[in-house]
Design a protein around this motif. Structure first.
Motif, PDB file in Angstrom:
ATOM      1  N   ASP A  15      13.172  -8.376  -5.172  1.00  0.00           N
ATOM      2  CA  ASP A  15      12.039  -7.862  -4.388  1.00  0.00           C
ATOM      3  C   ASP A  15      11.119  -6.934  -5.177  1.00  0.00           C
ATOM      4  O   ASP A  15      10.405  -6.114  -4.597  1.00  0.00           O
ATOM      5  N   SER A  16      11.118  -7.053  -6.501  1.00  0.00           N
ATOM      6  CA  SER A  16      10.243  -6.231  -7.337  1.00  0.00           C
ATOM      7  C   SER A  16       9.519  -7.148  -8.322  1.00  0.00           C
ATOM      8  O   SER A  16      10.037  -7.473  -9.384  1.00  0.00           O
ATOM      9  N   GLU A  53       1.789  -6.187  -7.833  1.00  0.00           N
ATOM     10  CA  GLU A  53       1.833  -4.786  -7.422  1.00  0.00           C
ATOM     11  C   GLU A  53       2.133  -4.667  -5.934  1.00  0.00           C
ATOM     12  O   GLU A  53       2.166  -3.569  -5.382  1.00  0.00           O
TER      13      GLU A  53
END
Length: 109
Positions: A15-16, A53
């Motif tokens: 999840d990054s 981002e």
């Protein structure tokens, strides 16, 4: 065309998103909560914003600027203001290395 190594799978946190550029194409590499690695166009179709981002949730990548959410598997926007999809590229993982072929677009319609 051959796939290009973009990173080691161990470099991608769940999840990054990780932003990479292959053949002048900006791509967000995302590992979802199930551990599946996705490669999705990094530029939001609503504005020139990096999706890497943004936020990963429930199989989507959300643009941090205006909140459009794109499906990781199809690139389709699920929420406005974006209404155009982003491309989704084929990912190959070989010996822990992640490869992406920018010429092998799985979805972009």
């Amino acid at each position: 065309m051959m796939a290009t190594r973009v990173c080691a799978e161990s470099e991608i946190a769940v999840d990054s998103p990780l932003r990479v550029v292959v053949d002048d194409v900006a791509i967000a590499i995302v590992k979802d909560s199930a551990g599946t690695v996705h490669a999705i166009g990094d530029t939001c179709t609503h504005g020139d914003i990096s999706l890497a981002e943004g936020f990963v949730e429930d199989g989507t990548l959300e643009c941090w600027a205006h909140g459009s959410r794109f499906e990781l598997t199809t690139g389709k926007p699920l929420t406005l203001p974006a209404y155009e999809p982003v491309p989704v590229f084929r990912v190959q993982i070989d010996n822990g290395e992640v490869y992406v072929d920018t010429h092998d677009v799985l979805a972009s319609n």
